[in-house]
Design an enzyme around this catalytic site. Structure first.
Site, PDB file in Angstrom:
ATOM      1  N   ASP A 147       0.844  -1.192   0.000  1.00 21.58           N
ATOM      2  CA  ASP A 147       0.000   0.000   0.000  1.00 21.58           C
ATOM      3  C   ASP A 147       0.885   1.251   0.000  1.00 21.58           C
ATOM      4  O   ASP A 147       1.869   1.320   0.733  1.00 21.58           O
ATOM      5  CB  ASP A 147      -0.896  -0.021   1.247  1.00 21.58           C
ATOM      6  CG  ASP A 147      -2.047   0.954   1.157  1.00 21.58           C
ATOM      7  OD1 ASP A 147      -3.197   0.525   1.187  1.00 21.58           O
ATOM      8  OD2 ASP A 147      -1.777   2.175   1.062  1.00 21.58           O
ATOM      9  N   ASN A 171     -13.032  -2.938   3.096  1.00 23.59           N
ATOM     10  CA  ASN A 171     -14.041  -1.889   3.188  1.00 23.59           C
ATOM     11  C   ASN A 171     -15.016  -1.950   2.017  1.00 23.59           C
ATOM     12  O   ASN A 171     -14.592  -2.129   0.866  1.00 23.59           O
ATOM     13  CB  ASN A 171     -13.351  -0.521   3.201  1.00 23.59           C
ATOM     14  CG  ASN A 171     -12.421  -0.352   4.396  1.00 23.59           C
ATOM     15  OD1 ASN A 171     -12.700  -0.844   5.485  1.00 23.59           O
ATOM     16  ND2 ASN A 171     -11.303   0.335   4.193  1.00 23.59           N
ATOM     17  N   GLN A 188     -14.371   2.823   2.070  1.00 21.38           N
ATOM     18  CA  GLN A 188     -13.820   2.427   0.766  1.00 21.38           C
ATOM     19  C   GLN A 188     -13.545   3.674  -0.063  1.00 21.38           C
ATOM     20  O   GLN A 188     -14.410   4.548  -0.203  1.00 21.38           O
ATOM     21  CB  GLN A 188     -14.803   1.507   0.010  1.00 21.38           C
ATOM     22  CG  GLN A 188     -14.212   0.952  -1.280  1.00 21.38           C
ATOM     23  CD  GLN A 188     -15.099  -0.072  -1.989  1.00 21.38           C
ATOM     24  OE1 GLN A 188     -16.264  -0.251  -1.643  1.00 21.38           O
ATOM     25  NE2 GLN A 188     -14.544  -0.723  -2.993  1.00 21.38           N
ATOM     26  N   HIS A 200     -10.655  -5.048  -2.801  1.00 27.72           N
ATOM     27  CA  HIS A 200      -9.307  -5.347  -2.313  1.00 27.72           C
ATOM     28  C   HIS A 200      -9.374  -5.688  -0.839  1.00 27.72           C
ATOM     29  O   HIS A 200     -10.300  -5.279  -0.135  1.00 27.72           O
ATOM     30  CB  HIS A 200      -8.347  -4.175  -2.550  1.00 27.72           C
ATOM     31  CG  HIS A 200      -8.845  -2.877  -2.010  1.00 27.72           C
ATOM     32  ND1 HIS A 200      -9.777  -2.106  -2.677  1.00 27.72           N
ATOM     33  CD2 HIS A 200      -8.575  -2.221  -0.862  1.00 27.72           C
ATOM     34  CE1 HIS A 200     -10.045  -1.026  -1.962  1.00 27.72           C
ATOM     35  NE2 HIS A 200      -9.332  -1.074  -0.845  1.00 27.72           N
ATOM     36  N   HIS A 242      -7.095  -5.485   2.668  1.00 32.67           N
ATOM     37  CA  HIS A 242      -5.900  -4.952   3.330  1.00 32.67           C
ATOM     38  C   HIS A 242      -5.330  -6.031   4.247  1.00 32.67           C
ATOM     39  O   HIS A 242      -6.075  -6.670   4.999  1.00 32.67           O
ATOM     40  CB  HIS A 242      -6.267  -3.763   4.222  1.00 32.67           C
ATOM     41  CG  HIS A 242      -6.808  -2.578   3.504  1.00 32.67           C
ATOM     42  ND1 HIS A 242      -6.041  -1.489   3.203  1.00 32.67           N
ATOM     43  CD2 HIS A 242      -8.053  -2.295   3.024  1.00 32.67           C
ATOM     44  CE1 HIS A 242      -6.781  -0.578   2.589  1.00 32.67           C
ATOM     45  NE2 HIS A 242      -8.008  -1.045   2.467  1.00 32.67           N
TER      46      HIS A 242
HETATM   47  P1  AMP Z   1      -9.784   1.606   0.725  1.00 34.75           P
HETATM   48  O1  AMP Z   1      -9.851   2.900   1.496  1.00 34.75           O
HETATM   49  O2  AMP Z   1     -10.181   0.393   1.521  1.00 34.75           O
HETATM   50  O3  AMP Z   1     -10.546   1.710  -0.572  1.00 34.75           O
HETATM   51  O4  AMP Z   1      -8.260   1.382   0.422  1.00 34.75           O
HETATM   52  C1  AMP Z   1      -7.594   1.924  -0.667  1.00 34.75           C
HETATM   53  C2  AMP Z   1      -6.137   1.797  -0.366  1.00 34.75           C
HETATM   54  O5  AMP Z   1      -5.431   1.882  -1.585  1.00 34.75           O
HETATM   55  C3  AMP Z   1      -5.562   2.874   0.554  1.00 34.75           C
HETATM   56  O6  AMP Z   1      -4.964   2.247   1.684  1.00 34.75           O
HETATM   57  C4  AMP Z   1      -4.544   3.605  -0.318  1.00 34.75           C
HETATM   58  O7  AMP Z   1      -3.402   3.998   0.411  1.00 34.75           O
HETATM   59  C5  AMP Z   1      -4.216   2.553  -1.353  1.00 34.75           C
HETATM   60  N1  AMP Z   1      -3.779   3.042  -2.660  1.00 34.75           N
HETATM   61  C6  AMP Z   1      -4.410   3.935  -3.441  1.00 34.75           C
HETATM   62  N2  AMP Z   1      -3.749   4.098  -4.610  1.00 34.75           N
HETATM   63  C7  AMP Z   1      -2.686   3.264  -4.551  1.00 34.75           C
HETATM   64  C8  AMP Z   1      -1.623   2.949  -5.445  1.00 34.75           C
HETATM   65  N3  AMP Z   1      -1.497   3.562  -6.636  1.00 34.75           N
HETATM   66  N4  AMP Z   1      -0.700   2.044  -5.060  1.00 34.75           N
HETATM   67  C9  AMP Z   1      -0.802   1.446  -3.847  1.00 34.75           C
HETATM   68  N5  AMP Z   1      -1.790   1.679  -2.975  1.00 34.75           N
HETATM   69  C10 AMP Z   1      -2.713   2.583  -3.308  1.00 34.75           C
END
Ligand code: AMP
Ligand code: ZN
Length: 135
Positions: free
Chosen positions: A32, A88, A95, A101, A103
């Protein structure tokens, strides 16, 4: 199915570079970019599903098996003391990227990762209401 405007579709397909820990026909596992703790990683299916509401059953089943495999290896690599799996669904639940995805968040004794909630009380009224509606 892929979504041409979805960043995780592009990352999963390798069109956008990522710190990839693992890849197979169905998934890419990446670090992440905004980690909650050292080693915070994401399991991303290569097909586009908005979230748990619509993910294919077989892909969902494979995702949890992959999480098991990843955390077992990463706990040794990272030397962490525990793991949270967080997933999420929809904006209200946190989300921000609308491609399913999971975590994988390593936990270290004394870390300040803010996961948790204040416990309430399950009243008979609410319990009975939900049990009735779920029939
Ligand atoms: P969510 O809030 O559950 O939708 O999680 C999205 C996650 O994606 C967050 O923890 C972000 O830090 C991560 N994220 C967003 N863009 C990228 C990216 N380009 N590469 C790696 N992680 C990302
Ligand atoms: Zn997508």
């Amino acid at each position: 199915m892929k979504d041409k405007d979805c960043i995780f579709c592009k990352i999963a397909a390798g069109e956008i570079p990522s710190a990839t820990l693992y890849e197979d026909d169905d998934f890419r596992v990446i670090l992440d970019l905004g980690p909650a703790s050292k080693g915070h990683a994401l399991i991303i299916p290569k097909e586009h599903y908005r979230n748990l509401y619509d993910i294919d059953d077989e892909v969902a089943a494979k995702a949890i098996v992959l999480a098991k495999k990843m955390v077992n290896k990463m706990k040794d690599v990272l030397g962490c003391d525990g793991y949270n799996i967080v997933q999420n669904n929809e904006e209200t639940a946190g989300q921000t990227v609308f491609h399913f995805h999971m975590h994988m968040i390593p936990r270290y004794k004394g870390d300040n990762v803010g996961l948790g909630w204040h416990t309430g009380e399950l009243t008979d009224e609410v319990k009975n209401e939900i049990l009735e509606k779920m029939k």
